[in-house]
Motif scaffolding. Structure first.
Motif, PDB file in Angstrom:
ATOM      1  N   ILE A 165       8.067  43.856  24.820  1.00 20.83           N
ATOM      2  CA  ILE A 165       9.060  44.368  25.351  1.00 20.83           C
ATOM      3  C   ILE A 165      10.319  43.659  24.572  1.00 20.83           C
ATOM      4  CG2 ILE A 165      10.275  45.170  27.223  1.00 20.83           C
ATOM      5  CD1 ILE A 165       7.876  45.939  28.448  1.00 20.83           C
ATOM      6  N   SER A 166      11.017  44.607  24.267  1.00 19.89           N
ATOM      7  CA  SER A 166      12.393  43.650  23.822  1.00 19.89           C
ATOM      8  C   SER A 166      13.568  44.607  24.334  1.00 19.89           C
ATOM      9  CB  SER A 166      12.438  43.790  22.258  1.00 19.89           C
ATOM     10  OG  SER A 166      13.403  43.211  21.654  1.00 19.89           O
ATOM     11  N   TRP A 167      14.385  43.615  24.791  1.00 18.76           N
ATOM     12  CA  TRP A 167      15.667  44.420  25.414  1.00 18.76           C
ATOM     13  C   TRP A 167      16.980  44.166  24.582  1.00 18.76           C
ATOM     14  CZ3 TRP A 167      15.314  47.802  29.390  1.00 18.76           C
ATOM     15  CH2 TRP A 167      14.401  47.534  30.253  1.00 18.76           C
ATOM     16  N   THR A 168      17.642  44.887  24.053  1.00 25.01           N
ATOM     17  CA  THR A 168      18.983  44.541  23.200  1.00 25.01           C
ATOM     18  C   THR A 168      19.970  45.297  24.006  1.00 25.01           C
ATOM     19  OG1 THR A 168      17.742  44.540  21.280  1.00 25.01           O
ATOM     20  CG2 THR A 168      20.142  44.400  21.017  1.00 25.01           C
ATOM     21  N   GLN A 169      21.053  44.676  24.589  1.00 25.37           N
ATOM     22  CA  GLN A 169      22.012  45.149  24.971  1.00 25.37           C
ATOM     23  C   GLN A 169      23.471  44.780  24.441  1.00 25.37           C
ATOM     24  OE1 GLN A 169      22.100  44.543  29.275  1.00 25.37           O
ATOM     25  NE2 GLN A 169      22.747  42.597  29.126  1.00 25.37           N
ATOM     26  N   VAL A 170      24.405  45.890  24.313  1.00 26.27           N
ATOM     27  CA  VAL A 170      25.821  45.524  24.021  1.00 26.27           C
ATOM     28  C   VAL A 170      26.401  46.216  25.091  1.00 26.27           C
ATOM     29  CG1 VAL A 170      27.585  46.027  22.220  1.00 26.27           C
ATOM     30  CG2 VAL A 170      25.397  45.664  21.504  1.00 26.27           C
ATOM     31  N   GLU A 171      27.168  45.242  25.822  1.00 24.16           N
ATOM     32  CA  GLU A 171      27.899  45.728  27.056  1.00 24.16           C
ATOM     33  C   GLU A 171      29.414  45.490  26.983  1.00 24.16           C
ATOM     34  OE1 GLU A 171      26.141  46.612  30.131  1.00 24.16           O
ATOM     35  OE2 GLU A 171      24.306  46.678  29.030  1.00 24.16           O
ATOM     36  N   THR A 172      29.937  46.728  26.591  1.00 23.18           N
ATOM     37  CA  THR A 172      31.322  46.607  26.315  1.00 23.18           C
ATOM     38  C   THR A 172      32.124  47.240  27.519  1.00 23.18           C
ATOM     39  OG1 THR A 172      31.580  48.377  25.017  1.00 23.18           O
ATOM     40  CG2 THR A 172      31.272  46.566  24.091  1.00 23.18           C
ATOM     41  N   GLY A 173      31.500  48.182  28.320  1.00 16.74           N
ATOM     42  CA  GLY A 173      32.127  49.088  29.356  1.00 16.74           C
ATOM     43  C   GLY A 173      32.256  48.533  30.610  1.00 16.74           C
ATOM     44  N   SER A 174      32.404  49.239  31.725  1.00 18.17           N
ATOM     45  CA  SER A 174      32.424  49.245  32.981  1.00 18.17           C
ATOM     46  C   SER A 174      33.485  48.003  33.783  1.00 18.17           C
ATOM     47  CB  SER A 174      30.887  48.744  33.587  1.00 18.17           C
ATOM     48  OG  SER A 174      30.076  49.722  33.268  1.00 18.17           O
ATOM     49  N   ALA A 175      33.988  48.436  35.016  1.00 13.13           N
ATOM     50  CA  ALA A 175      34.793  47.580  35.489  1.00 13.13           C
ATOM     51  C   ALA A 175      33.866  46.215  35.906  1.00 13.13           C
ATOM     52  CB  ALA A 175      35.511  48.213  36.747  1.00 13.13           C
ATOM     53  N   ILE A 176      32.602  46.612  36.475  1.00 15.78           N
ATOM     54  CA  ILE A 176      31.596  45.542  36.878  1.00 15.78           C
ATOM     55  C   ILE A 176      30.420  45.814  36.328  1.00 15.78           C
ATOM     56  CG2 ILE A 176      30.686  44.382  38.941  1.00 15.78           C
ATOM     57  CD1 ILE A 176      33.153  45.288  40.463  1.00 15.78           C
ATOM     58  N   THR A 177      29.950  44.905  35.663  1.00 18.83           N
ATOM     59  CA  THR A 177      28.354  45.050  35.355  1.00 18.83           C
ATOM     60  C   THR A 177      27.560  44.011  36.174  1.00 18.83           C
ATOM     61  OG1 THR A 177      29.237  45.651  33.192  1.00 18.83           O
ATOM     62  CG2 THR A 177      26.862  44.879  33.185  1.00 18.83           C
ATOM     63  N   TRP A 178      26.480  44.439  36.498  1.00 27.29           N
ATOM     64  CA  TRP A 178      25.461  43.812  37.321  1.00 27.29           C
ATOM     65  C   TRP A 178      24.168  44.414  36.818  1.00 27.29           C
ATOM     66  CZ3 TRP A 178      21.507  45.194  40.855  1.00 27.29           C
ATOM     67  CH2 TRP A 178      21.459  44.230  41.735  1.00 27.29           C
ATOM     68  N   LYS A 179      23.511  43.364  35.847  1.00 26.31           N
ATOM     69  CA  LYS A 179      22.192  43.904  35.608  1.00 26.31           C
ATOM     70  C   LYS A 179      21.499  42.819  34.736  1.00 26.31           C
ATOM     71  CE  LYS A 179      22.031  46.471  31.215  1.00 26.31           C
ATOM     72  NZ  LYS A 179      22.497  47.403  30.313  1.00 26.31           N
ATOM     73  N   TYR A 180      20.132  42.974  34.837  1.00 24.47           N
ATOM     74  CA  TYR A 180      19.209  41.787  34.530  1.00 24.47           C
ATOM     75  C   TYR A 180      18.038  42.326  33.752  1.00 24.47           C
ATOM     76  CZ  TYR A 180      22.641  40.006  37.658  1.00 24.47           C
ATOM     77  OH  TYR A 180      23.968  39.697  38.335  1.00 24.47           O
ATOM     78  N   PRO A 181      18.275  42.999  32.653  1.00 21.85           N
ATOM     79  CA  PRO A 181      16.873  43.583  32.097  1.00 21.85           C
ATOM     80  C   PRO A 181      15.839  42.521  31.987  1.00 21.85           C
ATOM     81  CG  PRO A 181      18.926  44.135  30.697  1.00 21.85           C
ATOM     82  CD  PRO A 181      19.462  43.150  31.790  1.00 21.85           C
TER      83      PRO A 181
END
Lengths: 256, 482
Positions: B301-317
């Motif tokens: 399983i491979s997670w790739t994330q590009v997180e540019t938005g949101s006021a607050i990001t809280w996530k841990y794939p």
């Protein structure tokens, strides 16, 4: 008739309210190699920075005319595209950006500005490989990030390599000899000499005469306390090597 | 003299180009949450009894939980009774049978976002499921996929058509007891995507879900479940945008991945929820639980994330490496500009023998942005020969932003090897000037440096999305220097 490339007239400039250049005059024409020498703190690097357009310097008086137009009005990137090149004394590292990519972007900016078509990857590589030979650079050089993890000598060679690719009208070499061992110095100097042509010019800024054994200047200027206090031929450099800077500085103070 | 700083300041301010609102009649519940609301949602969707029971259990469990306080983010307390938990574009029939029945305004919205739902155009070759507020509005290329036995549909449809699969796998990776937001999601989730790849099938195209929040004061709680049977392969993409609104909106999704023996799931996210304005007003709270289970031997399983938005990001794939020789990967670029805050990272739990995990995290902070990497590598006693490599790099632009790293490493097997590397660097005026002096403009120089910094992650994205991600990063960081 040789065309003037750079004409600096009565330049006064400083940083944070402290005047460093105090009425500097310098005129460089096509096909000429000028050396500016001087003791530490005389304003050599300030001159290089101002010519390249580094932030933080204030010009209070005088003029810098490049190719017939006011250089001061141009942003650093426009100066570069117009053919001004600064070989940095301390080239910065840009991790993650590979040298090929960086240099291709730079060259294409210059070409675009001058109404030339942009080079594609193949054309660019052909050009670059040719230029790499001048500096005896290894193949993997292009794949490495700009200056990242380079030795002092490699960084300086990279500066001259970039100069070879961008083919400037006026190249300013800011203490390019500092930190180089004698072999590297020879390679770098030979590179610079190969790039000399009848329609461009070089301004070599150095503390030591040593560099001028390899890059032979047409004119030598002594910068002291923000002004050019003496100009002469290459023999002036030798005299400085023998007698140091003190005597000129003293003479200058007496006449001032 | 034109100074570098002036040039930088002079750049156009970053405009969030997806901030428009679609004017649609919608059907919503009143704000607030109680068992009746949950029953309403479940009934609306025609759910079987087991699912309603599950939702209610989750809700009752959630009531006893408290919001997590440990993330390195600050925000005013959320009033969960002010949120609308269900909002759907009103439609004549029970669900669009074909694209012709989808409200043209909705199709237009997705066209505007660059996601054509018609089965042609630029994204041909990518099957799209579009989720608008709380419901899935359309799924493309279903026929092509069905021919291979691949199921790709909205979550609600999966509940109706394949209840046995839902029953088997829902909550099997992220139980409703997992955390506060996962419990809330389990109680109120309204839709999402479901994807099932049968044994030995290599999914013939990229699958993609596109999430859009439109209605005001609405929370979006979607659920994604992907099951890859033995020796199957799927690449899945997720994109998200929202209108510009002054108030904050909550997005609390749950994503579960299950990879059986020899299966491979590649999950890529380009997250571009509205980040709030330059003063930090508005924006999405993106509180998401994503976890994959490498259940079978040699699964990946491979997670790739590009997180540019949101006021607050809280996530841990995260990846639970249960099968022997299974592999977990996490590649992340997280950008925080203006007043954005991100607390993101991953968890790699090694249970099986010779399991391997790789973590590459790139955090970029500009203006007042605060970026935290939080990662956990856990090697269980059974994980003989497990290996992990983690690399966390932070890039700072300007003097007011922050980067923080919180690595947790827990090793219970002496044969394991765990490596952690971290760097922090800053885009300096010297670097910019160096580029300028070679003819390269400041904004191009920043983009070049940032893209160089993120290269290792971008190369993990499918080609087309890597290009999008690069552009998005450029836009997100416009005017960030100076």
């Amino acid at each position: 008739m040789k065309q003037p490339i750079l004409e600096i007239t009565n330049l006064r400039a400083g940083v944070e309210g402290k005047e460093i250049l105090k009425g500097l005059n310098l005129r460089i024409s096509e096909g000429e190699v000028h050396a500016v020498m001087g003791p530490n703190g005389s304003g050599k690097s300030t001159l290089a920075s101002i010519l390249a357009g580094r932030d933080g310097y204030t010009i209070t008086d005088g003029q810098i005319v490049y190719g017939g137009v006011d250089l001061v009005e141009m942003s650093p990137e426009v100066r570069a595209r117009e053919g001004v090149f600064l070989a940095f004394q301390y080239p910065v590292e840009i991790p993650g950006v590979n040298t090929t990519y960086f240099l291709k972007a730079a060259l294409n900016e210059v070409r675009k500005h001058n109404g030339l078509s942009e080079l594609d990857a193949m054309e660019f590589l052909t050009l670059v490989k040719e230029k790499m030979k001048i500096l005896h650079l290894p193949e993997d050089f292009l794949k490495r990030p700009v200056n990242a993890g380079f030795s002092g000598g490699e960084k300086k060679r990279n500066e001259i390599f970039q100069m070879a690719v961008l083919d400037p009208k006026l190249a300013i070499l800011d203490e390019t000899d500092s930190g180089l061992d004698i072999d590297a110095l020879k390679v770098v100097s030979a590179g610079v000499n190969k790039l000399k042509r009848a329609d461009n010019a070089q301004l070599v800024i150095t503390h030591y005469q040593r560099l001028l054994d390899y890059i032979v200047p047409d004119f030598v200027h002594v910068l002291s306390n923000g002004r050019i206090v003496r100009s002469g031929g290459k023999e002036l450099a030798l005299e400085l090597e023998e007698r140091g800077y003190d005597w000129i500085v003293k003479e200058d103070l007496q006449t001032a | 003299m034109t100074t570098a700083t002036e040039t930088i300041e002079g750049f156009v301010k970053n405009e969030y180009k997806y901030g428009f609102i679609t004017d649609l009649e919608s059907e919503s519940t009143p704000p607030g949450l109680n068992e009746d609301i949950i029953r309403f949602i479940s009934e609306k969707k025609g759910e079987p009894e087991f699912l309603l029971e599950w939702r209610l259990k989750a809700y009752r469990y959630w009531l006893k939980m408290v919001e997590p306080q440990w993330p390195q983010v600050k925000y005013p307390k959320i009033d969960f009774q002010k949120i609308v938990y269900y909002s759907a574009p009103k439609k004549k029939t029970d669900g669009p049978k074909s694209l012709d029945e989808v409200d043209p305004k909705l199709l237009e919205t997705y066209e505007k976002l660059g996601i054509p739902l018609r089965e042609r155009g630029r994204l041909a070759g990518v099957a799209v499921d579009a989720v608008f507020d709380s419901v899935s509005v359309a799924t493309t290329f279903k026929g092509t996929l069905a021919a291979k036995g691949v199921i790709f549909c909205s979550f609600s449809e999966a509940v109706r058509e394949h209840p046995e699969l839902i029953r088997k796998y829902l909550g099997s990776v992220v139980p409703y007891t997992d955390n506060f937001y996962a419990a809330l999601n389990s109680a109120v989730f309204s839709d999402g995507s479901f994807c099932f790849i049968p044994k030995g099938v290599r999914c013939p195209m990229e699958l993609s879900t596109y999430f859009r929040i439109n209605a005001a004061n609405t929370g979006q709680f979607e659920r994604t479940l992907i099951v890859a049977e033995d020796n199957s392969h799927v690449s899945y993409l997720e994109g998200c945008t929202a209108p510009m609104r002054d108030e904050n909106q909550l997005h609390a999704a749950v994503v579960e991945l299950v990879a059986l023996e020899g299966a491979e799931i590649k999950y890529s996210t380009v997250q571009n929820w509205y980040p709030g304005d330059e003063q930090g007003r508005g924006g999405i709270y993106n509180f998401v639980t994503k976890r994959g289970l490498c259940k079978g031997r040699k699964s990946k399983i491979s997670w790739t994330q590009v997180e540019t938005g949101s006021a607050i990001t809280w996530k841990y794939p995260s990846v639970v490496l249960q099968g022997d020789d299974s592999t977990g990967e996490f590649y992340s670029v997280a950008v925080t500009n203006n007043f954005q805050q991100a607390d993101t990272g991953t968890k790699m739990v090694h249970i099986g023998k010779n399991t391997r995990s790789t973590i590459i995290s790139k955090g970029i902070s500009a203006k007042n942005g605060q970026n935290s990497y939080r990662g956990q590598v856990k090697i269980q006693k059974s994980a003989v020969g497990a290996r992990n490599f983690s690399q966390c790099d932070s890039l700072l632009i300007g003097n007011r932003c922050g980067a923080h790293t919180f690595p947790y490493i827990e090793v219970k097997n002496a044969t394991a090897s765990v490596e952690h590397e971290a760097t922090t660097s800053k885009i300096g005026e010297d670097q910019i000037f160096y580029c300028n002096s070679r003819g390269i403009e400041t904004q191009d120089a920043v983009n070049m440096i940032v893209n160089g910094f993120c290269k290792e992650v971008f190369k993990e994205l499918p080609m087309e999305f890597a290009v999008e991600a690069q552009k998005l990063l450029g836009v997100s960081l416009e005017g960030s220097v100076g």
